[in-house]
Design an enzyme around this catalytic site. Sequence first.
Site, short mmCIF file in Angstrom:
data_model
loop_
_atom_site.label_atom_id
_atom_site.label_comp_id
_atom_site.label_asym_id
_atom_site.label_seq_id
_atom_site.Cartn_x
_atom_site.Cartn_y
_atom_site.Cartn_z
N ASP A 402 0.84 -1.20 0.00
CA ASP A 402 0.00 0.00 0.00
C ASP A 402 0.88 1.25 0.00
O ASP A 402 2.10 1.17 0.20
CB ASP A 402 -0.89 -0.05 1.26
N GLU A 405 2.51 5.06 -4.05
CA GLU A 405 2.46 5.99 -5.21
C GLU A 405 3.81 6.70 -5.41
O GLU A 405 4.12 7.02 -6.56
CB GLU A 405 1.33 7.02 -5.01
N ASP A 476 -8.94 3.76 -1.99
CA ASP A 476 -9.90 4.19 -0.97
C ASP A 476 -11.20 4.74 -1.54
O ASP A 476 -11.39 5.96 -1.62
CB ASP A 476 -9.22 5.22 -0.06
C1 GLC Z 1 -4.67 3.32 2.88
C2 GLC Z 1 -5.19 2.10 2.14
C3 GLC Z 1 -6.24 1.41 2.97
C4 GLC Z 1 -5.67 1.04 4.32
C5 GLC Z 1 -5.14 2.28 5.02
C6 GLC Z 1 -4.44 1.96 6.33
O1 GLC Z 1 -5.65 4.28 2.98
O2 GLC Z 1 -5.67 2.44 0.87
O3 GLC Z 1 -6.73 0.28 2.30
O4 GLC Z 1 -6.64 0.45 5.11
O5 GLC Z 1 -4.22 2.94 4.17
O6 GLC Z 1 -3.37 1.12 6.13
#
Ligand code: GLC
Length: 787
Positions: A402, A405, A476
């Site tokens: 995650d 980017e 998200d």
């Molecule tokens: C980011 C991710 C999400 C995750 C959060 C906390 O927003 O896109 O899926 O739950 O981080 O790690």
Amino acid sequence: MFGKIISYEIDSNKINIKFEDKIGSIEIITPDIINIFSSFRYEDHFSRAIEDLKTIECNFDIKRENDYLEVVTDKLIVKIYDNFKVDFYNKDLELLCGDYRGERKPLVRCEYNLASIEDHKVEESTDELNIQVIKKLKGDEKFYGLGDKTGYLNKRGYEYEMWNTDEPMPHVESFKALYKSIPFFIALTENNTFGIFFDNNFKTHFDMGKENEEYYYFGSNDGNLDYYFINGNNMMDVVGGYTYLTGKTPLPQMWTLGYQQSRWSYYPESRVKEIAEGFRKNDIPCDVIHLDIDYMEKYKVFTWDKEKFSDPNKFLSDFKDDGFKVVTIIDPGVKKEKGYDIYEEGMRNRYFATDKDGITYVNKVWPGDAVYPDFSNSKARTWWAENQKIMMDAGVSGIWNDMNEPASFNGPLPDDVQFNNEGRGGDHTEIHNIYGHLMSKATYEGIKKITNKRPFVITRACYAGSQKYSTVWTGDNQSFWEHLRMSIPMLCNLGLSGFSFSGVDVGGFSADCTKELLSRWVQVGCFSTLFRNHSSMPTRDQEPWAFDEQTLNINRKYIKLRYKLIPYLYDTLWQGETTGLPVMRPLVLHYSNDKNVHEINDEFLFGENILVSPVVEQGKRTKEVYLPNGVWIDYWTKEEIIGGKSILREAPLDLCPMYIKKGSIIPNYPEQRYIGDKQIKELTFDVYPGEAEYIHYVDDGETFEYKDGKYNLYQFNMTENEDKLNIEIKTPYLEYENKYDTFKIILNNLDINKVKFNNMDVEYKENNKSIQVIIPAIQGILSIKKK
Ligand code: GLC
């Protein structure tokens, strides 16, 4: 910029053209795929998407005409003019895709001038890009692909940017960029279809006819002019051509196709167990529970918070014995903390990105001050790959990448942050869009080496070609009906862009879900390859049982349906490893000659044979369903409907309209609590009589042994006439030791007299509108005499 053509020379499949001011080249990759290249930054392609450019030796002719060069392959005629203008024709000399010769004509808008309180017209910025390809619009073009962009399926009339973006605001259709950069689109016109892949990982721009009705364009201010024209008889060929270049989504482990439950965050151990028990107690199949950032100690990657998970190895191993896998999140940001081994090791070896003076660059992410591994350094990738061992040894089954980017809380990374760039050196403007791609590649390669199994990696950010390494989700989203609606075109376009294994957060990530929204969302999620319910920290609970009995029942119904369809899904993914075709398909992929499907955003195909038309609006209990030409069978009632028209289908809250194409053979699994719960010795085939050919594929569902030939193929050929239905079963390849004993064949909508298998009478059961027969899983002919 290029000037007049001076001369050309042939270098195997490549034609180097000397223009007055610059060199350009045309390379024939295959008779259908042509690369257009000119060096602006690098002498070579230096592609991150195409790791192995499989140029096929093929015949072509070249001749010089008065004012152009003509290159002719078996499939295409390419004409190259001064200023490196290029036109592509088919062999009937029909123009497929031509360069626009005029100047760009920017939009004119009305602006309110406060000083004079009068409207006045202003021209939009006319910024020309250093590298810019402007293509003529013929008029009826529709555009598809471009990865995860928001909005509708058809991208005509919109503009986009490729710059991986973590945007916390609700995703809306006016967004120009989201997490992923897939600079590839498919153009569909009345008579033709082709694709263009602009392989440039700097920030790129795509204007799909928004600025002007006469042209569309793409370009960048950096990198090379490097694009591929991909010809095809249809959209499927174009997807095949694009994935020929950038790679296919590989066959995953079968358990990854099961239902997955996530939340930010499930902890401690006892809470994770409680969730798992919730599935068993409520009779809902589930394979995976995700652990979000809180399992780590102070958000330090590759660590465990021992207060929440005192003995991860034991916990994960007990959990596995109960049929649950655990996937953990890993972010790239490494906490800047003295004594933290990952940080210290990375610092010692200079694995982190630096500022322009060579000082390690620091920003803020979840752990506070954090540094960024330089995944464009092969040594740092190897180090990251080896670190996967920490998680794999603990018993984790997959890694969810995650914030790659890369995301940063203290303003964006400055352009001049420095990276290794495979030894060439480069800054953030060049690495940004491939950061997530390279992180996924490192993760994939690490897990593959350590476990010898097909790695399960999920990533939020990526570039073209990441499908080889990772599954994706759309980041998200929110618990909004609008986001449920938008998930369909987003996933369909991701599929056309090579990503067959993708999904969205079912139920929505941010905001509070409602029971009706979750009930409808699970009806879509159950057909996306990645089927994961995930929600954000402060939102209300969203597990299948978090609402009432009705919502629970609906979740159970669709999650069970998903498990039933897993062999069909697995077959589709197996085929996709050859064809590049995705699981979730817009109707236009198969029925592009039917104009009515070009703009269908609320319906899709699940593989080739199942059409799904979910309800995506609150309160709706009917659905207008468009069925393309052919005969379709309502999955729930078995009613046969002639296609080529729209119908209105009753759709009470627990019903997702689904239609099976006449002449379909759909393998079904028996009920299971998780993949591998039962050894399946009898496979069911749900048959919709007609003409069909189907191949069912079986392997061990987890290792790479299938690449060495350890798999089985069961081939079905179904033919039908007025009084007979024949299904010929062949076993052309049986090299995997686990074989079926029997097949249960369900024949829908048939009135029959007699069933024979290999000329011997077989008993059959009649059940409502269907007939059931059980036969040995061997070669033979099942022949059914109709009444
Ligand atoms: C980011 C991710 C999400 C995750 C959060 C906390 O927003 O896109 O899926 O739950 O981080 O790690």
